[in-house]
Design an enzyme around this catalytic site. Structure first.
Site, PDB file in Angstrom:
ATOM      1  N   GLY A 105      42.607  57.271  42.017  1.00 40.45           N
ATOM      2  CA  GLY A 105      42.983  55.863  42.091  1.00 40.45           C
ATOM      3  C   GLY A 105      42.864  55.279  40.687  1.00 40.45           C
TER       4      GLY A 105
ATOM      5  N   GLN B  47      46.959  44.182  46.630  1.00 41.06           N
ATOM      6  CA  GLN B  47      48.061  43.218  46.576  1.00 41.06           C
ATOM      7  C   GLN B  47      47.796  42.099  45.590  1.00 41.06           C
ATOM      8  OE1 GLN B  47      48.409  41.766  50.579  1.00 41.06           O
ATOM      9  NE2 GLN B  47      49.358  43.631  51.351  1.00 41.06           N
TER      10      GLN B  47
ATOM     11  N   GLU C 265      42.637  32.369  44.045  1.00 46.20           N
ATOM     12  CA  GLU C 265      42.223  33.017  45.298  1.00 46.20           C
ATOM     13  C   GLU C 265      40.930  32.358  45.737  1.00 46.20           C
ATOM     14  OE1 GLU C 265      41.976  37.256  44.752  1.00 46.20           O
ATOM     15  OE2 GLU C 265      44.088  37.546  45.211  1.00 46.20           O
TER      16      GLU C 265
ATOM     17  N   HIS D 226      37.879  41.725  55.620  1.00 45.64           N
ATOM     18  CA  HIS D 226      38.920  40.783  55.191  1.00 45.64           C
ATOM     19  C   HIS D 226      39.317  39.929  56.388  1.00 45.64           C
ATOM     20  CE1 HIS D 226      42.416  39.071  53.323  1.00 45.64           C
ATOM     21  NE2 HIS D 226      42.032  39.607  52.180  1.00 45.64           N
TER      22      HIS D 226
ATOM     23  N   ARG E  72      35.330  34.970  51.854  1.00 50.44           N
ATOM     24  CA  ARG E  72      35.866  35.838  52.905  1.00 50.44           C
ATOM     25  C   ARG E  72      34.965  35.965  54.127  1.00 50.44           C
ATOM     26  NH1 ARG E  72      38.496  40.797  49.423  1.00 50.44           N
ATOM     27  NH2 ARG E  72      40.235  39.502  48.786  1.00 50.44           N
TER      28      ARG E  72
ATOM     29  N   HIS F 254      37.269  46.051  54.882  1.00 53.42           N
ATOM     30  CA  HIS F 254      38.119  46.032  53.692  1.00 53.42           C
ATOM     31  C   HIS F 254      37.491  46.659  52.451  1.00 53.42           C
ATOM     32  CE1 HIS F 254      41.351  44.605  51.209  1.00 53.42           C
ATOM     33  NE2 HIS F 254      40.559  43.852  50.469  1.00 53.42           N
TER      34      HIS F 254
ATOM     35  N   GLU G  93      35.146  51.937  43.490  1.00 53.91           N
ATOM     36  CA  GLU G  93      34.567  51.456  44.747  1.00 53.91           C
ATOM     37  C   GLU G  93      33.419  52.335  45.238  1.00 53.91           C
ATOM     38  OE1 GLU G  93      37.537  50.005  47.433  1.00 53.91           O
ATOM     39  OE2 GLU G  93      36.097  49.831  49.082  1.00 53.91           O
TER      40      GLU G  93
ATOM     41  N   ARG H 195      31.688  40.571  47.491  1.00 53.18           N
ATOM     42  CA  ARG H 195      32.576  40.663  46.331  1.00 53.18           C
ATOM     43  C   ARG H 195      33.460  39.428  46.208  1.00 53.18           C
ATOM     44  NH1 ARG H 195      38.216  43.519  45.826  1.00 53.18           N
ATOM     45  NH2 ARG H 195      38.236  42.962  48.014  1.00 53.18           N
TER      46      ARG H 195
ATOM     47  N   SER I 192      37.297  43.730  41.968  1.00 52.82           N
ATOM     48  CA  SER I 192      36.994  45.166  42.053  1.00 52.82           C
ATOM     49  C   SER I 192      37.775  45.999  41.046  1.00 52.82           C
ATOM     50  CB  SER I 192      37.206  45.695  43.467  1.00 52.82           C
ATOM     51  OG  SER I 192      38.373  45.172  44.004  1.00 52.82           O
TER      52      SER I 192
HETATM   53  C1  LIG Z   1      44.859  46.652  51.182  1.00 48.92           C
HETATM   54  C2  LIG Z   1      43.951  46.473  49.996  1.00 48.92           C
HETATM   55  C3  LIG Z   1      44.163  45.423  49.118  1.00 48.92           C
HETATM   56  C4  LIG Z   1      43.322  45.258  48.018  1.00 48.92           C
HETATM   57  N1  LIG Z   1      43.589  44.249  47.123  1.00 48.92           N
HETATM   58  C5  LIG Z   1      42.837  44.171  45.997  1.00 48.92           C
HETATM   59  C6  LIG Z   1      43.169  43.227  44.986  1.00 48.92           C
HETATM   60  O1  LIG Z   1      44.127  42.483  45.098  1.00 48.92           O
HETATM   61  N2  LIG Z   1      42.391  43.195  43.876  1.00 48.92           N
HETATM   62  C7  LIG Z   1      41.319  44.024  43.685  1.00 48.92           C
HETATM   63  O2  LIG Z   1      40.646  43.945  42.645  1.00 48.92           O
HETATM   64  N3  LIG Z   1      41.005  44.915  44.638  1.00 48.92           N
HETATM   65  C8  LIG Z   1      41.740  45.021  45.765  1.00 48.92           C
HETATM   66  N4  LIG Z   1      41.418  45.953  46.706  1.00 48.92           N
HETATM   67  C9  LIG Z   1      40.311  46.859  46.434  1.00 48.92           C
HETATM   68  C10 LIG Z   1      40.753  47.846  45.371  1.00 48.92           C
HETATM   69  O3  LIG Z   1      42.075  48.246  45.628  1.00 48.92           O
HETATM   70  C11 LIG Z   1      39.869  49.063  45.353  1.00 48.92           C
HETATM   71  O4  LIG Z   1      38.519  48.707  45.323  1.00 48.92           O
HETATM   72  C12 LIG Z   1      40.169  49.908  44.133  1.00 48.92           C
HETATM   73  O5  LIG Z   1      41.544  50.144  44.023  1.00 48.92           O
HETATM   74  C13 LIG Z   1      39.403  51.193  44.244  1.00 48.92           C
HETATM   75  O6  LIG Z   1      39.831  52.080  43.264  1.00 48.92           O
HETATM   76  P1  LIG Z   1      39.163  53.502  43.198  1.00 48.92           P
HETATM   77  O7  LIG Z   1      39.882  54.238  42.139  1.00 48.92           O
HETATM   78  O8  LIG Z   1      37.701  53.360  43.119  1.00 48.92           O
HETATM   79  O9  LIG Z   1      39.463  54.146  44.640  1.00 48.92           O
HETATM   80  P2  LIG Z   1      40.853  54.581  45.301  1.00 48.92           P
HETATM   81  O10 LIG Z   1      41.987  53.877  44.706  1.00 48.92           O
HETATM   82  O11 LIG Z   1      40.687  54.488  46.760  1.00 48.92           O
HETATM   83  O12 LIG Z   1      40.954  56.127  44.909  1.00 48.92           O
HETATM   84  C14 LIG Z   1      40.043  57.071  45.430  1.00 48.92           C
HETATM   85  C15 LIG Z   1      40.576  58.456  45.091  1.00 48.92           C
HETATM   86  O13 LIG Z   1      39.578  59.438  45.383  1.00 48.92           O
HETATM   87  C16 LIG Z   1      40.175  60.522  46.104  1.00 48.92           C
HETATM   88  N5  LIG Z   1      39.111  61.164  46.869  1.00 48.92           N
HETATM   89  C17 LIG Z   1      38.286  60.624  47.791  1.00 48.92           C
HETATM   90  N6  LIG Z   1      37.402  61.541  48.247  1.00 48.92           N
HETATM   91  C18 LIG Z   1      37.679  62.696  47.583  1.00 48.92           C
HETATM   92  C19 LIG Z   1      37.134  64.012  47.621  1.00 48.92           C
HETATM   93  N7  LIG Z   1      36.125  64.347  48.421  1.00 48.92           N
HETATM   94  N8  LIG Z   1      37.675  64.959  46.814  1.00 48.92           N
HETATM   95  C20 LIG Z   1      38.718  64.677  46.008  1.00 48.92           C
HETATM   96  N9  LIG Z   1      39.287  63.430  45.941  1.00 48.92           N
HETATM   97  C21 LIG Z   1      38.761  62.468  46.725  1.00 48.92           C
HETATM   98  C22 LIG Z   1      41.255  59.850  46.921  1.00 48.92           C
HETATM   99  O14 LIG Z   1      42.197  60.779  47.393  1.00 48.92           O
HETATM  100  C23 LIG Z   1      41.797  58.853  45.894  1.00 48.92           C
HETATM  101  O15 LIG Z   1      42.686  59.516  45.020  1.00 48.92           O
HETATM  102  C24 LIG Z   1      42.239  46.137  47.817  1.00 48.92           C
HETATM  103  C25 LIG Z   1      42.013  47.175  48.710  1.00 48.92           C
HETATM  104  C26 LIG Z   1      42.867  47.357  49.794  1.00 48.92           C
HETATM  105  C27 LIG Z   1      42.609  48.488  50.732  1.00 48.92           C
END
Ligand SMILES: Cc1cc2nc3c(=O)[nH]c(=O)nc-3n(C[C@H](O)[C@H](O)[C@H](O)COP(=O)(O)OP(=O)(O)OC[C@H]3O[C@@H](n4cnc5c(N)ncnc54)[C@H](O)[C@@H]3O)c2cc1C
Length: 512
Positions: free
Chosen positions: A12, A45, A111, A227, A273, A334, A358, A369, A374
């Site tokens: 991510g 979003q 927001e 959410h 929220r 959420h 996250e 939060r 995030s």
């Molecule tokens: C619908 C929605 C809307 C949101 N809107 C906002 C917003 O507007 N603004 C904001 O700041 N935040 C928002 N958030 C929160 C934000 O999107 C997330 O907190 C953030 O994108 C997390 O990023 P990340 O890279 O930590 O995790 P993620 O983007 O979830 O990526 C996690 C990665 O780890 C991989 N993974 C997991 N477990 C394993 C494993 N065991 N082995 C190998 N790979 C693994 C997954 O496949 C994925 O590639 C939103 C969340 C959602 C669900």
């Protein structure tokens, strides 16, 4: 065994942005359990918060974040977050993220619980998709090794130090080992713990379970953000109706079309929220309905379709023109505030092991939060991991702080009859007993059932059984912490202890 300087688990925003920084300091491997773009980031979003507006300042952003965190934010981490935000936004711009502009400047929206407009967005309400696609293209164009369909199953620990990762090659079913100087967990959150959630299918809290099993400290697991507004249609997974919809003037109405938020709080629709989510639950109970509505029919059609093209299109595809009719919504799980405890350099309690995004708990969100903080947190603290490791500094392990409460998962009496768990059973238990409104009775049932499931589960073999086990372990920490915390604070609400208590002005931390 293949060796790298850095292993990033996850792709991510946290995995990709950190990998792009890390390649300046050494060889990099990304392991990801699905395809590179399967993640929560893609679904974000609203946007990213940063104090770059004319009427804004880091101090104002600091105050809003602290207020939302309800007494449990790590103030040092929040200062870092808001002070380093403008530079990290500049990084994203330089990497090519196409933020929306107005009169030649980055456009900012408001927001809930932000005192001024400070949310940057891209493609209207498709911010996460633009970030994910931009960063993954960048990664593909470099020498970073990417292994898709590799599920990390274990952190390799030698002499108390993280030395690499074991991973299941989901195509062959074989476990493979990878060695690294630095292991960075970027595995995202755990929305799939709950029956109704806005998260991607990958959000099974794997990184938290892996870190716990390796001996790392896990903090704040009782704080899960629900959410208030996810599109509600029986049979369809909840789809997020962004915070920004209320920010732009969306009105919440009950099934009799009466506006109700001011019955619960003077802040109306723009309350935090947790307040909005609970008010919706109360209103649904009052009216005997399983949803309420969000109404944007009074906004101009052009505003709605240009600011929320993604939401507009999704609802239209499901038979609703939101410029003409209100949208049925209900709350959904959420965002996970808790996670692998890290300091302001992303260091966990295990030398050589870092966490970001996250899956990490930096303490910037406290008990709740602030919307859109995030993705900013990801950028700021990932960069700091690079400053630490790039300079060759060794992780010295996070020190225990002051009055935090350290716990191990206790033995629990088994419920009278218990069946082997499956994912729907786990999700229902968590939603019903560890959800938006909690009480002792329900939480006791949850901790007993989860402990029994933890004992009963056979050794995992494939991706699904490993994810289920990870969710049982993290669900246990969430339920145990929620039962212990006899107060209401931030996103944690106890019906039997509705007030905040000074006796609980501290964190609950689990370790093995
Ligand atoms: C619908 C929605 C809307 C949101 N809107 C906002 C917003 O507007 N603004 C904001 O700041 N935040 C928002 N958030 C929160 C934000 O999107 C997330 O907190 C953030 O994108 C997390 O990023 P990340 O890279 O930590 O995790 P993620 O983007 O979830 O990526 C996690 C990665 O780890 C991989 N993974 C997991 N477990 C394993 C494993 N065991 N082995 C190998 N790979 C693994 C997954 O496949 C994925 O590639 C939103 C969340 C959602 C669900």
């Amino acid at each position: 065994m293949r060796r790298f300087d850095y292993i990033l688990v996850g792709s991510g925003i946290a995995g990709l942005y950190t990998a792009l920084q890390a390649r300046e300091h050494g060889s990099v491997l990304i392991l990801t359990k699905g395809t590179i773009e399967e993640c929560n980031t893609k679904h974000a979003q609203g946007g990213i918060a940063a104090p770059i507006g004319a009427n804004d300042s880091p101090e104002l952003h600091f105050q809003d974040t602290i207020a939302a965190g309800d007494g449990l934010c790590n103030e040092e981490a929040v200062r870092i977050l808001v002070n380093e935000a403008p530079d990290r936004i500049a990084d994203l711009v330089n990497l090519g993220v196409p933020f929306d502009t107005l009169d030649g400047k980055i456009a900012l929206t408001t927001e809930a619980a932000h005192s001024v407009p400070r949310i940057l967005h891209a493609g209207g309400d498709a911010t996460g998709e633009h970030i994910e696609v931009t960063l993954s293209k960048r990664v593909r164009a470099t020498d970073i090794s990417v292994l898709e369909q590799y599920l990390a199953t274990e952190i390799i620990i030698e002499q108390g130090h993280a030395r690499g990762v074991r991973a299941l090659n989901c195509r062959t079913g074989k476990i493979e080992e990878f060695a690294a100087k630095w292991v960075i967990l970027a595995t995202g959150g755990g929305g799939q713990l709950f029956k109704f959630n806005t998260n991607s299918e990958i959000a099974t809290a794997d990184g938290i379970a892996l870190a716990y099993e390796a001996g790392a400290e896990i903090a704040d697991m009782e704080f899960f953000q629900f959410h208030p507004t996810a599109f509600y249609k029986p049979g369809l997974p909840p789809f997020l109706i962004s915070e920004a919809v209320r920010g732009e003037g969306g009105i919440l109405r009950n099934i009799n079309m009466r506006r109700f938020m001011y019955d619960y709080t003077p802040e109306g629709e723009l309350a935090p929220r947790d307040v909005v989510a609970r008010s919706i639950v109360y209103e649904m109970e009052k009216t005997g309905a399983d949803h309420v509505y969000i109404d944007v029919t009074h906004l101009s059609r052009s505003l709605t379709t240009s600011r929320f093209p993604h939401i507009y299109r999704f609802c239209l595809d499901n038979g609703l023109d939101i410029t003409k009719v209100p949208v049925p919504v209900a709350p959904a799980a959420h965002y996970m505030m808790g996670g692998v405890k890290v300091n302001t350099w992303g260091e966990t309690s295990i030398p050589g092991l870092f966490a970001t995004g996250e899956t990490a708990c930096t303490g910037v969100h406290g008990a709740n939060r602030l919307a859109s903080n995030s993705m900013l947190e990801v950028l700021v603290f990932s960069k700091r991991i690079m400053e630490r490791t790039g300079a060759g500094n060794h992780n010295t392990a996070v020190r225990h702080s002051g009055n935090d409460e350290y716990r191990v998962l206790p033995r629990r009496q088994s419920p009278k009859s218990i069946a082997l768990p499956d994912t729907p059973a786990l999700q229902s238990l968590m939603w019903n007993e560890v959800g938006i409104i909690r009480n002792r009775e329900g939480l006791k049932e949850a901790v007993q059932t989860l402990a029994a499931w933890h004992r009963l589960l056979p050794p995992p073999t494939d991706r699904a059984s490993r994810e289920l086990r990870n969710m049982v372990v993290t669900g246990r920490m969430a339920a145990e912490a929620a039962l212990a915390r006899e107060e209401s604070r931030g996103a944690h609400f106890r019906f039997d202890f509705p007030q905040k208590s000074v006796a609980w002005q501290h964190h609950i931390i689990f370790h093995k």
